[in-house]
Write a protein that holds these residues in place. Structure first.
Motif, PDB file in Angstrom:
ATOM      1  N   ALA A 297       0.612  -1.408  -0.004  1.00 12.46           N
ATOM      2  CA  ALA A 297      -0.265  -0.020   0.231  1.00 12.46           C
ATOM      3  C   ALA A 297       1.082   1.115   0.091  1.00 12.46           C
ATOM      4  N   GLN A 298       1.778   1.026   0.602  1.00 14.85           N
ATOM      5  CA  GLN A 298       2.545   2.285   0.542  1.00 14.85           C
ATOM      6  C   GLN A 298       3.293   3.112  -0.691  1.00 14.85           C
ATOM      7  N   ARG A 299       3.876   1.471  -1.293  1.00 14.73           N
ATOM      8  CA  ARG A 299       4.503   1.750  -2.525  1.00 14.73           C
ATOM      9  C   ARG A 299       3.763   2.151  -3.690  1.00 14.73           C
ATOM     10  N   GLN A 300       1.661   1.636  -3.811  1.00  9.05           N
ATOM     11  CA  GLN A 300       0.950   2.379  -4.139  1.00  9.05           C
ATOM     12  C   GLN A 300       0.875   3.775  -4.328  1.00  9.05           C
ATOM     13  N   ASN A 301       0.650   3.921  -2.598  1.00 13.03           N
ATOM     14  CA  ASN A 301       0.539   5.422  -2.415  1.00 13.03           C
ATOM     15  C   ASN A 301       1.931   6.069  -3.290  1.00 13.03           C
ATOM     16  N   GLU A 302       3.246   6.284  -2.470  1.00  8.77           N
ATOM     17  CA  GLU A 302       4.506   6.691  -3.306  1.00  8.77           C
ATOM     18  C   GLU A 302       3.795   6.641  -5.098  1.00  8.77           C
ATOM     19  N   GLU A 303       3.798   5.648  -5.353  1.00  7.11           N
ATOM     20  CA  GLU A 303       3.723   5.620  -7.202  1.00  7.11           C
ATOM     21  C   GLU A 303       2.154   6.594  -7.486  1.00  7.11           C
ATOM     22  N   MET A 304       1.327   6.680  -6.501  1.00  4.32           N
ATOM     23  CA  MET A 304       0.204   7.304  -6.921  1.00  4.32           C
ATOM     24  C   MET A 304       0.760   9.333  -6.845  1.00  4.32           C
ATOM     25  N   LYS A 305       1.194   9.277  -5.727  1.00  5.30           N
ATOM     26  CA  LYS A 305       2.299  10.675  -5.498  1.00  5.30           C
ATOM     27  C   LYS A 305       2.801  10.916  -6.173  1.00  5.30           C
ATOM     28  N   HIS A 306       3.712  10.089  -7.062  1.00  3.93           N
ATOM     29  CA  HIS A 306       4.260  10.627  -8.422  1.00  3.93           C
ATOM     30  C   HIS A 306       3.968  10.892  -9.586  1.00  3.93           C
ATOM     31  N   LEU A 307       2.980  10.129  -9.546  1.00  2.00           N
ATOM     32  CA  LEU A 307       1.672  10.268 -11.113  1.00  2.00           C
ATOM     33  C   LEU A 307       1.255  11.865 -10.576  1.00  2.00           C
ATOM     34  N   SER A 308       0.823  12.505  -9.188  1.00  2.00           N
ATOM     35  CA  SER A 308      -0.097  13.123  -9.144  1.00  2.00           C
ATOM     36  C   SER A 308       1.250  14.090  -9.678  1.00  2.00           C
TER      37      SER A 308
END
Length: 378
Positions: A297-308
């Motif tokens: 979940a943390q990695r997904q959040n980091e990826e979503m943050k990067h995409l954002s």
């Protein structure tokens, strides 16, 4: 496994000893014939007298005949995946209960102990750890224990009963205690085989922890597979604790040798230790799975943050492009209107028309630039 202790005086085993079916040669009575099975599953069969192996046989018929001719002896028959005909032959010879025979034929039984008259029927689940595959392989063992016989029916590669037989044959004092000693030695061997499994699972859990923190892609699947193995292992160990408790409870009632009771307590202690480790494994795997899910979940959040962040940067660039496009559009619009070449147009014949048009273009452009700058588009 504890060292076997000195011999005790012999006694009737498992309650009252059954009368011997045939002693020596009985006149005018023909021995009961046993039809040979079309396929022999006999792994080992031998007759023991006072703890000494007297002879070994390759088929059931010869073993039955030898046991009838040797009063006070004990038969130990080992079978591997026997067919119905062979089990029927054993049932006829040793008066085995039909329900026990049905369980032995069908296999896939949970560990249990049942008493049918003076015969015990015990089901054990053996396990061994396969280093190459890093998985646990389970086997099933059925044991019939009577006053003068032990029959083992093995479904699977484990346990290694040849090692148990060899160890007992080298210790006459223990083997002379009769069928119960064989049962406890088999039970002890099965439980001792759990120690490498516990060590292997412990090693696998350590590896999974490293994979979780290392971000291995298939770690969740491996956690699930290992959890299933631990659950299967628990299904083997937990009923055997009740099995040992049942044997201990009936020890005084059936006059079990005190030394054998000591061996049984040792086996029960090892089972308790294995059961405790299994509970630790299950808790550890639950925690590891939670940590793995959290890290994912943390990695997904980091990826979503990067995409954002990328999307925001792209939005800022689009704003800048749109602002400059609007600024350039205003002069183009004015120039396009005055480039239509119509005869009647405002200020067409005015001497200051051209400078005024240029000033209007510049004013509109500067105004738009100021607005976009104020909105931080450019």
């Amino acid at each position: 496994m504890a060292t076997f202790l000195p011999s005790r005086p012999s006694r009737p085993l498992l309650g009252v000893r059954r009368p011997r079916r045939t002693v020596g040669v009985v006149p005018d009575v023909a021995p009961r014939a046993v039809a040979p099975a079309p396929r022999s599953s006999v792994v080992a069969a031998a007759i023991y007298d006072d703890g000494i192996r007297t002879a070994g046989y390759d088929n059931l018929a010869e073993t039955f005949s030898a046991l009838r001719s040797r009063p006070g002896g004990m038969a130990w028959i080992g079978l591997e995946r026997p067919d119905e005909a062979e089990l029927t032959s054993l049932a006829r010879e040793f008066d085995l209960h039909p329900l026990a025979i049905e369980d032995a034929i069908q296999a896939h039984q949970r560990p249990k102990i049942e008493r049918y008259g003076d015969t015990l029927f015990v089901v054990l689940r053996a396990a061994r750890y396969l280093d190459d595959a890093e998985e646990v392989e389970f086997g099933e063992l059925h044991v019939f224990v009577g006053p003068d016989f032990v029959v083992t029916v093995r479904h699977g590669a484990s346990p290694d009963l040849a090692a148990v037989r060899s160890r007992l044959e080298s210790d006459r004092a223990m083997l002379s205690r009769g069928p119960e000693a064989v049962l406890y030695a088999i039970l002890d061997s099965v439980v001792d085989g759990y120690a490498p499994v516990v060590a292997g699972l412990d090693h696998d859990i350590d590896e999974i922890e490293s994979d979780v923190w290392g971000g291995a892609p298939d770690v969740s699947r491996r956690i699930y597979e290992l959890s299933r193995e631990v659950i299967d292992f628990q299904r083997a160990v937990r009923p055997e604790q009740a099995l040992c408790a049942s044997l201990a409870k009936g020890a005084d009632k059936y006059g079990v040798d005190p030394e054998l009771q000591a061996y049984l307590r040792d086996v029960a202690d090892h089972l308790t230790e294995a059961a405790d480790r299994i509970e630790v494994f299950r808790a550890a795997l639950r925690d590891i799975l939670t940590v793995a899910a959290t890290l994912v979940a943390q990695r997904q959040n980091e990826e979503m943050k990067h995409l954002s962040e990328v999307s925001i940067r792209q939005g800022e660039e689009v704003k800048k492009i749109s602002g400059w496009a609007a600024i350039l559009f205003a002069p183009t619009l004015v120039g396009t209107v005055y480039g239509m070449n119509f005869e009647v147009m405002p200020e067409l014949d005015w001497a200051y028309g051209y400078p005024v048009a240029l000033v209007a273009m510049l004013a509109v452009s500067v105004g738009l630039f100021g607005v976009f700058r104020w909105k931080r588009w450019i």
